[in-house]
Scaffold this motif. Structure first.
Motif, PDB file in Angstrom:
ATOM      1  N   SER A 287      -4.231  -4.793   3.201  1.00 13.23           N
ATOM      2  CA  SER A 287      -4.274  -3.335   3.369  1.00 13.23           C
ATOM      3  C   SER A 287      -3.100  -2.844   4.210  1.00 13.23           C
ATOM      4  O   SER A 287      -2.530  -1.772   3.939  1.00 13.23           O
ATOM      5  CB  SER A 287      -5.600  -2.893   4.008  1.00 13.23           C
ATOM      6  OG  SER A 287      -5.670  -3.253   5.377  1.00 13.23           O
ATOM      7  N   GLN A 290      -0.085  -2.780   2.027  1.00 16.89           N
ATOM      8  CA  GLN A 290      -0.119  -1.593   1.164  1.00 16.89           C
ATOM      9  C   GLN A 290       0.327  -0.347   1.919  1.00 16.89           C
ATOM     10  O   GLN A 290       0.995   0.526   1.351  1.00 16.89           O
ATOM     11  CB  GLN A 290      -1.523  -1.415   0.594  1.00 16.89           C
ATOM     12  CG  GLN A 290      -1.886  -2.479  -0.438  1.00 16.89           C
ATOM     13  CD  GLN A 290      -3.357  -2.448  -0.840  1.00 16.89           C
ATOM     14  OE1 GLN A 290      -4.229  -2.195  -0.002  1.00 16.89           O
ATOM     15  NE2 GLN A 290      -3.641  -2.705  -2.100  1.00 16.89           N
ATOM     16  N   ASN A 291      -0.006  -0.268   3.209  1.00 14.95           N
ATOM     17  CA  ASN A 291       0.453   0.865   4.011  1.00 14.95           C
ATOM     18  C   ASN A 291       1.979   0.873   4.126  1.00 14.95           C
ATOM     19  O   ASN A 291       2.615   1.929   4.009  1.00 14.95           O
ATOM     20  CB  ASN A 291      -0.163   0.812   5.416  1.00 14.95           C
ATOM     21  CG  ASN A 291      -1.642   1.150   5.425  1.00 14.95           C
ATOM     22  OD1 ASN A 291      -2.158   1.717   4.473  1.00 14.95           O
ATOM     23  ND2 ASN A 291      -2.326   0.784   6.498  1.00 14.95           N
ATOM     24  N   ARG A 295       4.738   3.691   2.674  1.00 11.55           N
ATOM     25  CA  ARG A 295       5.786   4.330   3.474  1.00 11.55           C
ATOM     26  C   ARG A 295       7.160   4.133   2.842  1.00 11.55           C
ATOM     27  O   ARG A 295       7.991   5.049   2.813  1.00 11.55           O
ATOM     28  CB  ARG A 295       5.791   3.735   4.886  1.00 11.55           C
ATOM     29  CG  ARG A 295       4.600   4.115   5.734  1.00 11.55           C
ATOM     30  CD  ARG A 295       4.710   3.452   7.107  1.00 11.55           C
ATOM     31  NE  ARG A 295       3.389   3.171   7.656  1.00 11.55           N
ATOM     32  CZ  ARG A 295       3.162   2.400   8.717  1.00 11.55           C
ATOM     33  NH1 ARG A 295       4.173   1.816   9.315  1.00 11.55           N
ATOM     34  NH2 ARG A 295       1.936   2.206   9.155  1.00 11.55           N
TER      35      ARG A 295
END
Length: 326
Positions: A287, A290-291, A295
Motif C-alpha cells: 500500500s 502504491q502511494n 505521487r
C-alpha cells in the motif's frame, strides 16, 4: 520485475537500449585489458538498464529527441549503479550477481573495490562532459548513495530500526539514482525547469516504490522467481519495512523478535519469513508503494501528453503486477 520496462512499449526504446549497451561497453574500456575485463564483467551480464531508460524517457516525455548526450547521461548513472554493486558484493561476501560469479568471488575483494572505483570515475568523467550541473548532480548522488548504505549498515541486525531510518536508507540507495537519471535526461534535453523538477519527483517516487516492491519480493517470491536466494535480507540483518511492521504486529511480533538480532540459519530464516507473511507487513508495504506510485504519476501532469509520458505512468502499475500471486 524483469517485465516492468515492457510497460513502456515505445518505438524508440529498442534503439535507445542498443545505443546504451554500446556506450556502456565503450565506457569500461581501460588501457589494461585485465581491468577492462573486470570492469565490463557485470556490464556483459546484462540488466534491466532502468536508469538509462528513465533518462531517455525523461527527454522523450518532454518532447525532446533521445540524443547521444541523453544516452551518455543515462549511462553515467548506470555506471554508478554497477560500481555500487561491486562494492555491495564485497560487503555482502556475495558469490553471484546477475547469474554470473561476482567480481569479488572471481578476482578477490581488493580488485572488486578498485574496479568499482574505476566505474565511478568513468561515470564522473561522462557526467563532466555534459556540463557542470550534471557533474555536480552525479557527485551529490554518489554521496547520497553512500549515506544510504551507511545508514543501512548502522542499523544492521537491529529489530529497533525505525521506519524513518528505513525510508532514508532506500531513498539514498535506490530512489536517488532513479531521480537523478530522470533529472539528467531532462537537463541534457534542455527541458523547461518545471518539467525537469516534475521528472525528478517522478523518478524519486518511482524509485521508492521500486525498492518497496523489491523488499516484498524478497519475502514472498521463490528462489526461482527471484533468480537468487529469497529471504536474504533477513539473513544479512537488513530488516525492511515488511519486517519492521511485523515486529509491531500484536499477533506475531513477540515471537518474531527473539529470532532476529543476529545471523540466521536457513530454517530460522524460513520461520521468520512465514511470520512476516502472516502479519500485515506485506500488504502495508504494498500500500505504501502504491502511494509513492500515485505521487509519481501525479507529477507527470506537468509534462505534455504523449506516448512516453503515458508509458511512464504505466510503469508503476506494472511494478504491482510483477508481484507473484499469493
Amino acid at each position: 520485475m524483469s517485465n516492468v520496462l515492457a510497460a513502456l512499449d515505445l518505438p524508440w526504446l529498442a534503439d535507445g537500449l542498443a545505443r546504451t549497451e554500446d556506450r556502456l561497453h565503450d565506457a569500461v574500456v581501460a588501457e589494461d585489458p585485465y581491468l577492462t575485463e573486470i570492469a565490463g564483467h557485470l556490464v556483459g551480464a546484462g540488466g534491466k538498464r532502468l536508469r538509462p531508460v528513465l533518462a531517455m524517457a525523461a527527454a522523450a516525455a518532454g518532447g525532446a529527441p533521445v540524443s547521444d548526450d541523453v544516452v551518455s547521461g543515462g549511462v553515467a548513472v548506470e555506471l554508478v549503479h554497477i560500481g555500487s554493486l561491486y562494492h555491495d558484493d564485497v560487503m555482502d561476501d556475495a558469490e553471484t550477481r546477475r547469474g554470473v560469479p561476482s567480481v569479488n568471488a572471481k578476482w578477490g575483494n581488493l580488485v572488486a573495490i578498485l574496479s568499482g572505483d574505476f566505474l565511478l570515475a568513468r561515470a564522473s568523467e561522462l557526467a563532466a562532459s555534459l556540463g557542470t550541473e550534471v557533474a555536480g548532480l552525479l557527485a551529490a548522488t554518489i554521496g547520497r548513495l553512500c549515506e544510504g548504505q551507511v545508514g543501512e549498515l548502522k542499523t544492521a541486525f537491529s529489530p529497533d530500526r525505525s521506519e524513518d531510518a528505513y525510508y532514508a536508507s532506500i531513498n539514498g540507495k535506490t530512489a536517488s539514482l532513479l531521480a537523478t537519471a530522470a533529472r539528467i535526461g531532462g537537463i541534457v534535453a534542455d527541458l523547461p525547469r518545471d518539467q525537469i523538477d516534475a521528472l525528478t519527483a517522478y523518478g524519486d517516487n518511482f524509485g521508492m516504490a521500486f525498492q518497496l516492491i523489491d523488499d516484498v519480493l524478497d519475502l514472498v517470491a521463490t528462489d526461482e522467481e527471484l533468480g537468487k536466494p529469497s529471504g536474504n535480507d533477513m539473513i544479512e540483518g537488513i530488516y525492511t519495512l515488511p519486517v519492521l511492521r511485523a515486529l509491531g504486529d500484536g499477533a506475531v511480533g513477540a515471537s518474531l523478535r527473539p529470532l532476529l538480532g543476529g545471523p540466521l540459519d536457513r530454517d530460522t530464516r524460513d520461520r521468520a519469513r512465514e511470520m512476516v507473511r502472516s502479519s500485515d507487513g506485506v500488504e502495508y508495504t504494498i500500500s505504501m508503494a502504491q502511494n509513492f506510485i500515485a505521487r509519481g504519476t501525479d507529477a507527470l501532469d506537468a509534462l505534455p501528453s504523449n506516448p512516453t509520458r503515458d508509458g511512464l505512468a504505466r510503469l508503476g502499475d506494472q511494478l504491482i503486477e510483477s508481484l507473484p500471486r499469493r
